[in-house]
Structures are given as C-alpha cells and as structure tokens.
Design a protein around this motif. Structure first.
Motif, PDB file in Angstrom:
ATOM      1  N   GLY A 256       0.794  -1.231   0.000  1.00 57.20           N
ATOM      2  CA  GLY A 256       0.000   0.000   0.000  1.00 57.20           C
ATOM      3  C   GLY A 256       0.820   1.272   0.000  1.00 57.20           C
ATOM      4  O   GLY A 256       0.328   2.341   0.363  1.00 57.20           O
ATOM      5  N   GLN A 276      -3.460   1.951 -14.120  1.00 58.17           N
ATOM      6  CA  GLN A 276      -4.832   1.473 -14.008  1.00 58.17           C
ATOM      7  C   GLN A 276      -4.919   0.184 -13.204  1.00 58.17           C
ATOM      8  O   GLN A 276      -5.767   0.045 -12.330  1.00 58.17           O
ATOM      9  N   VAL A 277      -4.042  -0.778 -13.505  1.00 56.58           N
ATOM     10  CA  VAL A 277      -4.240  -2.109 -12.926  1.00 56.58           C
ATOM     11  C   VAL A 277      -3.553  -2.312 -11.575  1.00 56.58           C
ATOM     12  O   VAL A 277      -3.901  -3.246 -10.857  1.00 56.58           O
ATOM     13  N   PHE A 278      -2.601  -1.470 -11.220  1.00 58.21           N
ATOM     14  CA  PHE A 278      -1.960  -1.575  -9.904  1.00 58.21           C
ATOM     15  C   PHE A 278      -2.364  -0.377  -9.051  1.00 58.21           C
ATOM     16  O   PHE A 278      -2.100   0.771  -9.410  1.00 58.21           O
ATOM     17  N   GLY A 279      -2.955  -0.684  -7.906  1.00 53.81           N
ATOM     18  CA  GLY A 279      -3.544   0.369  -7.079  1.00 53.81           C
ATOM     19  C   GLY A 279      -2.549   1.380  -6.538  1.00 53.81           C
ATOM     20  O   GLY A 279      -2.929   2.493  -6.188  1.00 53.81           O
ATOM     21  N   HIS A 280      -1.277   1.015  -6.477  1.00 57.10           N
ATOM     22  CA  HIS A 280      -0.292   1.902  -5.831  1.00 57.10           C
ATOM     23  C   HIS A 280       0.589   2.643  -6.829  1.00 57.10           C
ATOM     24  O   HIS A 280       1.514   3.338  -6.427  1.00 57.10           O
TER      25      HIS A 280
END
Lengths: 373, 373, 373
Positions: A256, A276-280
């Motif tokens: 995170g 887009q695909v990795f939240g961090h």
C-alpha cells in the motif's frame, strides 16, 4: 471554480520530481548542453535550438527577460548574460507558479541550489526526495558488507525523517527487469561483498541491491520514485520500459505504499496501463513535457487514455537551467488545459469535471500520495 | 523565402534512400503485390487498394495520368496500361520534384532502373548507396575466409569511390541487437569460415559479420544506413527496434561518421530519442510515409518530438512502382508542411523558422551529412 | 448508401469478441470493480469514475436510464439500482444495435448470460467462441496424458460443431513468444504428462500445449482468436506484444485459416503491421475502445495506418457490465465515423469509399472471415 482556463495559468502545482538550479552564467555551448538529454550540440547536426524544446525556449522565455517572443537564440543568450544567472533564475522560477517542489538531491554534477533555495525563488516550499543508490554507496563506503543491510536501513530512516520519498535509478544501472521478491539480508550482504571485493569505485549496479533499496523504502512507508524511460545517452532505453517492473509492482502492491513511475516517454501508454491495474502506481510524463515542446498535450492525451485521473502527477524533472522549470510547468498547464477544454467543447465531460481533474493532476494527487497536507 | 506553403510543393528534396523502378507493365495482381509490404492481396482480406496507401494512390495519382482524383482502381490500372510503364514512370518521377536520389543498388529481384536512369526521369542526379551484405557475399564467394577481412576492405574502398554511403540489412538477417565493439580480423575470419563451411548459398547472417561490415564502412568515413523497423514478412519486427542498436551507436559515435536509421516505424519515437542523444544519428520515416497515406503528418509529428530538426532526413524508400516515389514525396511535403504551418498558426514558431526547418529536413541535413555539396 | 453519418449510428455490427452479462444488482464498489481492468478502486487513487471510461459512462449512459448526460456517479448508480439489472441490461443492449455476437464462453467467474440470452437482449443472434485452454483442462482432467492429443481433437471437433471460432489465452499463461512449428503428439503427450504429474490444479501454462491447441483449431479450419496486449493485472504486458507471434503467424499462414489478434493496445500499430504482411491476420482494438473513452478515434486512426481495411474487425470485449457493451459500440461508431468523415472533408477519400470501408470494418470483414453468411 466554475470556469476552465485553457492555459490553467493559476492551477496550483506540486512539482513532484525536479532537481536544483545551476547558478553560474552559461556560454551558448553550456546552455545547449543542458537544454536536452544530448551531451551537447553535434558538429554533424547543428544547434539544439533547432528542436522542439529550443523553439519552446524562444517562444516563451524571451518575454520573461523583456525581449519579444521568438527572439533569436543569440540575442536571447546575450540578454541572459546581461541580466546574470541569479536574476534569470529568480524571474523564471517566479513565473512557474509552483507551490511545492519535491527535489531529488542525489544528482550533483556541479554546485546547484538546495531544495530550500530553489523553492524560495518561486515563493514555494520544498521537500526532499532521497536517492537510494547515492545513500547506499555512502553507507557501503563506511563499513563491512555483512551488516550493510542493517546499517542502510538505519541510515535511510534517519535520512528520510523529513523527506517526502525516495528514488531508484536502477533503470540507469541495470535496467528495470527486476524480480519482485524482497531479497533477504544474507543475499544482500553477499551482493554488497561482491561489490566491495571488486575494489573499484563503489557504484551500485546489481539487481539484488536495487531491489533491496526499493524494498527498504517501502518498508519505511516512503513513496518510491523510479526513473523510467527517457534519459540521456547513458540509459539503455530498451531496458527501461515500465512494463519490465511488472513483477516488482505485483509484489509491492499489498504494502500500500505509492510507487511513482517518472518520465515514461516513449512508453507512457505502458505506464498508463500500470497505473490502471496496480492500485499503488502513479505516473507522470516529466522531462518529456518540455522536451517535446508544443506536443506536450499530445503526450498527455496518450498517458490519460488508461491512467486513472487520480493516479497522474505533475513533474518538470527540470535540472540546472531555469528555463526548463518554466517550460515544464507552462507546457504542462497548456497541454492539459487545452485537452480538458477540448473535451468540454466536444461534450465528453463537463467544465466542473475538467476543473476538478486539473486540480487532481496538478496538485491533489501528489498531496494525497505523498501526504503533503 | 518568407512564405510557408503548407504543401511545400517547391521544397528541394534529397531522397536519401530509395531503389530502382520496374519498367515492365503490370497486371492488377502485380501492381497490388508492389503496393504495400504484403506479398500480395489475400483471399481472406480483399484488395490492397482498400488501405491507406491504396486510397492515396487513387487520390493523387489519377490526375497525373489525366484521370480525375479518386478514380476507381480498375479504371486507373486500365489507363496505366494504356499509357505504358515508361510514360507512367516518366510522369510520376517528374512530379516528385526530387533533385537528388541516393539509390540502394543491393536489392534486385528483377531488372530495375539504374540510379542514373531513375534520376534522369526526374531531371535530378543520383548517387549510389552500396549494400554491405551483397558486397560481402560477392567477396566471400571469391576466396578463402582467412583473408576475407582484408579483401572486403579493399573491395569496399573501390566500390564506394563514387558512392554516398553504405547500407546494412542486419535487421533482416539477425536483428539489431548487435554488440558495439569492432570485431578483430581473426574473429571475422572465423565467422567467414563458419559461413563458407556450411556449404549452402552464401548468405551473411552472423552478428560478427554484420558488425564488421558496419565498422568497415565507418572506417572509410562512409555514412552507414541501417534498415530499422517496418519491412516485409521476412522481418522479425520485434528484433528491429532501433533501441537495440544502442550499444553499437555508443561505440561508433566517437568516429564522427553519420549513422542513418531508416524507416523506424512503428518505433519512430525511439529513433527520435536516439537522434537526440547520439550526435551522429540521423533518422527518417521513409516507407511509412506513403504506406500510412494521409496519416503521414501524424507520424512525422511523433518523430519530431525529440529528434533535433538538424538530424531528420527525407526518404521515400520507394521501390518498383512509380506511384510510390510520387506518394512518398507528396505525402512528406504535405505532412511536414501542414505541421509546420499549424505551428505558425499556434504561434509555436515563426514562419521564418518553419521555412528554415523545412529546408533542413528536405535537403539541407542530407547535403551536410552525406557531403553532397 | 450515399451519405456518411459521422456517428455511424445505423451501421450493422458484428461484435466478434465479447463475453456474457452479469445479472445481479451491483453496489458502487461492485460496479467500479467491473468498469476497468483494475480489480477495483484504490484507496490511494480515488474513484475509477475519474477515468476516461468513467467519464464516458457518465456522458452516454444516464440518458438510457432517463437521466441527463453527465449525471453524477452516485445519482446514476441509484437510478441503476432502482431500475434493476434486468431492465438496465435490456435497455443498454438494445441501444448497442449489434446484430451478431460472437461470445467467448470460457470466462465464468460468476453466473452470466448465455450467448443466446445476451443476443436476445439486443434482438440479435449469437455464435460461440470456444476457449481452447478451458476445453483442454476439461479433457486433461478426464484421462491419461498419453492419448490427450487424440482425445482433445475429438472433443474440440464436437464442441465447435456450431461454433464460430476458438480462442487462445496463451498471453495470460506463458506470453506470446511461441515457436511456430506444430508440436507432434508425442511432444504434446509429454507436456500433458508433466502437467498431470505436477499434482496441483490442472492449469495449462506450457508453450507446447498452447501451440498444440492453436494448431488443433487451425487444422479444423476454425478461426483462432488470440488475447493480445491489454488485460488485467494478471497479464505480463511486455510478453503480450503481438510481434512475439511472428514465428507462429509465419508458420500458420499457408493453412489459410484466419487468425484474429484481439485488443492489441498499446501495441496496435504492431498489430496493424502484422495484418498487412500476413494474409490471414485480422485485428481489432476491442477493450481499449471503451477504456480510452473519447480517445477511441485516436487509437483507431493508429491501427488503420498499416492494417488493410479488409483485415480490421469490431469487438467490444465487454464483460459483465451492460454499460460496456453500449460504450464499446458507441465509441467505435463515433471513433471510426468521425475519422472517415474527416478523411472525406480533407479529400483523402470519397464518401462512397468511406461508407464502404465502414461496412467492411463494422460487419463485412467478420462475416467473410468467420463465414457467418
């Protein structure tokens, strides 16, 4: 705010990646050597003023020095010399309108302004970004390899007490095809030992060490910046596609902690996918923004195809030349502002949305990700 | 010149990379097989006139043969047959306005015009580009591997006495991931021996030999062209990214001999980066220019993001069909001209700058780099 | 047809690659998790409505649910819940105007509509696309490795009796760098044996098996779809460049069976090249079309640079959310229509050509390649 200024002239900015200013006066050769990522103009190719960024300097910077727009390069440089570097630096930085500078202090080929000095020229504030490899090399020079991991962690914690983040230049040293897993201390100590046993100058260029440095930042909760893509002739650009970081991004996402992919050009669509695909993952197109001149909007349009608007940041990546700080901000403001205004004109989104998105990309996302509040 | 014609109709051109013209009359199947990089139309996919370059032929070429623009393909080909290949070739080449042709003489799948014949059709002049691999295969067929390096150098010096440059097709044979260092003669002789010992037709496809050929050109001071990127189905396009040449470009830069990266599409932004950071690198988007039809300007805009304007060249890469010489020049003129005119309209640069830049890219850079003066 | 509608609102469409619809009602979190290729919104990055596709939902979908365009996300989702998923699905699908759906039935993370149910919502018809790996895993679970090749062929022939084609997800499992040659049955049996001997869940992820599956489809004369490029975080995007398929495309071309490269973004120019030089290759930019929102036309323009117009297909790649079927079609219609209309305005082609090309790309090419007639 209910109106959308297509130049976003008053948009608050956090420049989340830049360097210090050179304070000496510059010859034409010296100026050109800092203008692009070339070492300098080539006898075969002519002046670097004949490039997008060169024409952008001539378009936007002469008025700041009391000359008409598009003044010839020679006239501009004469006026620059007449005013002196200090005055030029003051005028250009004041014209950026940047409120917060996150300054990478790990690149010092010659004396440059400190973060505080840089920010004061613009009436803004500064926070430091600590370069991981430079700190590791400092720690490696001081002791044995065996306890390097522990000594590095201690030093990094101390050194980043007031910092906003850390930065990896693995791209320049070994490329970005790094495995994801955190190496254990024994593995790191062995890599440190190999490096020290080599006997030459201490220069980190080992995937194990780069991964250790990145993970050390993440374990401290420090946002980690990566040089990605566009740089100077020392970079093997094909080893710097952000997609090569996929394993490491997959492995670090659960922590995170934000990871910032800097520059990215010409792989900025790849970076947009990762955002887009990795939240961090956060992304920018700094350095390219001023180098591509009036094409800055075209590059931003491509970045913003997949990158969520809450994951895009502003940076100038300016180094040395005051003109680059101004162009980095001005071409970002115009590129983004005109794109957003066109979207309003085409009824793709509302003015209110456009204004809000500009605020996120200009400063809001950086304030959230770096906890600058 | 104080005006900027957005079609750059009278801009002097050096076509720094093209081939000869086919002189026979062509069936529709024969015409389509030379129109794109496909071997011919596919039963599954329909006519290749339904493509950007096919529509561009129909837009621009019928008027040269006294038909209205956008004439149907069948009507166009009938008229072409009626006039005969010689007359069509004469009219199309005259319409290009090209002053100087640098002609690659190493690709001869059937009898084609000589450089002098080609140039005379346009009222221009020609210089030869010698294909390195073809010459090496000639020399290899004549003697033992042991003295191949010396015999090749002698032959190359003789063969290039009146030539403007040399060309490598390593991209087609082994890809562009070549090491940088100059191989020594013993290493080259061993590679030649391996090739001759194979016993098959003599076909150079060995990284050591390709590097030797390139270095031989550089040691003679001959500008070296590389096929890069876009080509026919024989090419492994993912092995032809110009960034794979980084090591070789780093190693050859000190020699100060120009290296020309041809075509580059779809990696033209990568090529633009290389042109910025390596002083001896020149780039073009030939072959793509006519294949992408009215998108030629879009591709040029991307190339010109990082490539300094003193390092960009014009080429058609036309082969065989007279129409491709005309489209290559016309779509280059329009693509560049409209881009420059838009920049003037947006106040990104002045008319005088735009006119000067057009002159550099159309002919000036090639004249300087190839010493055509 | 003599007029060109820049929205191509009535253009007949074959959606040659899509999935089924989710029928349950969705929370905001559930909706956002299906909106993009992200697993869901990130605490670090904010709502995914702040993205191109999110703004496109707000622009185009509220009027279908009786709300004004650009309604806020919360209001839109409230109205969606009020109407219920069945009514929303019916309205959205009816608004697509899609006549034929080719439905990949191999991805079933939760109960979704069958092909027939999906098509009936739009008043269209459906054909199935059989996912090769899912079928192989079914067959592998049923018996010994030794006769797997033969049992798979038998099952595939039966299973595809009414199907339009087959699909490979090698991209997700091992990447696209597959050798071209057809593996023999002994080699396939050994690979199957290795997989079964592993003892874990049966999951095909072996280049030999993926190649076998693809060749099995080709030998049946079934068009073979490949996932290429853009997907979710499970994909290693740098292993999914369509150029990595070059060897396999070269090897399969003589069979004359269509190969469809799906999605392709951000490598769509690479795909366009392959569509030009290989007679059996077809391409689309599905999934990207709705994800890039009002940039759909920009992506299509790049695809259509080299791809012959007889080799380009339409797909939505929509899954789950009814909004994605509508946006996939609407943004395709607008993106292509406006591009074609601009070409008419610039005199690059005629209205009649534009109308004909739209018809090919919207439906004609798919009807020919899949023999849907």
């Amino acid at each position: 705010m209910s109106d959308l200024d297509p130049d976003l002239a008053d948009l608050p900015l956090v420049d989340h990646h830049c360097h210090g200013l050179v304070r000496r006066d510059l010859t034409r050769a010296g100026f050109e050597s800092m203008l692009t990522e070339a070492a300098g103009p080539s006898a075969l190719g002519g002046s670097l003023f004949d490039s997008q960024v060169g024409l952008a300097v001539r378009r936007w910077c002469p008025p700041v020095l009391d000359l008409p727009a598009h003044a010839p390069a020679g006239q501009y440089l004469d006026r620059r010399a007449e005013l002196g570097a200090d005055e030029v630096n003051r005028r250009m930085l004041a014209a950026t309108g940047t409120g917060t500078f996150l300054v990478d202090t790990g690149y010092l080929p010659e004396p440059i302004t400190s973060p505080a000095e840089l920010a004061s020229l613009a009436g803004g504030r500064a926070r430091e970004i600590v370069r991981l490899e430079a700190l590791a090399e400092e720690v490696l020079a001081e002791g044995a390899a065996g306890d390097f991991p522990e000594r590095f962690r201690t030093r990094l914690a101390a050194r980043t007490a007031g910092a906003a983040g850390v930065k990896s230049i693995a791209a320049y040293r070994v490329g970005l095809a790094l495995e994801g897993t955190r190496p254990d201390d024994a593995e790191v100590a062995r890599a440190a030992d190999r490096l020290l046993a080599g006997g030459g100058p201490i220069r980190v260029a080992d995937p194990v060490l780069h991964r250790f440095l990145v993970w050390s930042g993440i374990e401290l909760g420090m946002p980690v910046q990566f040089h990605v893509g566009y740089g100077d002739a020392d970079v093997d650009l094909h080893r710097c596609d952000p997609l090569l970081l996929t394993d490491l991004l997959r492995a670090t996402e659960p922590a995170g902690v934000p990871v910032m992919l800097l520059h990215n050009y010409p792989f900025h669509r790849h970076a947009g996918f990762l955002a887009q695909v990795f939240g961090h993952v956060f992304v920018d197109v700094g350095l390219a923004t001023h180098n591509v001149g009036h094409r800055s909007g075209a590059v931003l349009r491509e970045l913003l195809e997949l990158a969520p608007f809450g994951k895009v940041l502003f940076s100038s990546d300016a180094f040395g030349l005051a003109e680059l700080y101004l162009l980095g901000t001005l071409l970002f403001r115009r590129g983004l502002g005109r794109y957003l205004a066109e979207g309003v004109a085409e009824d793709a989104w509302t003015t209110a949305d456009a204004v809000r998105i500009a605020g996120l990309i200009g400063a809001g996302n950086a304030e959230r990700a770096y906890r600058l509040g």
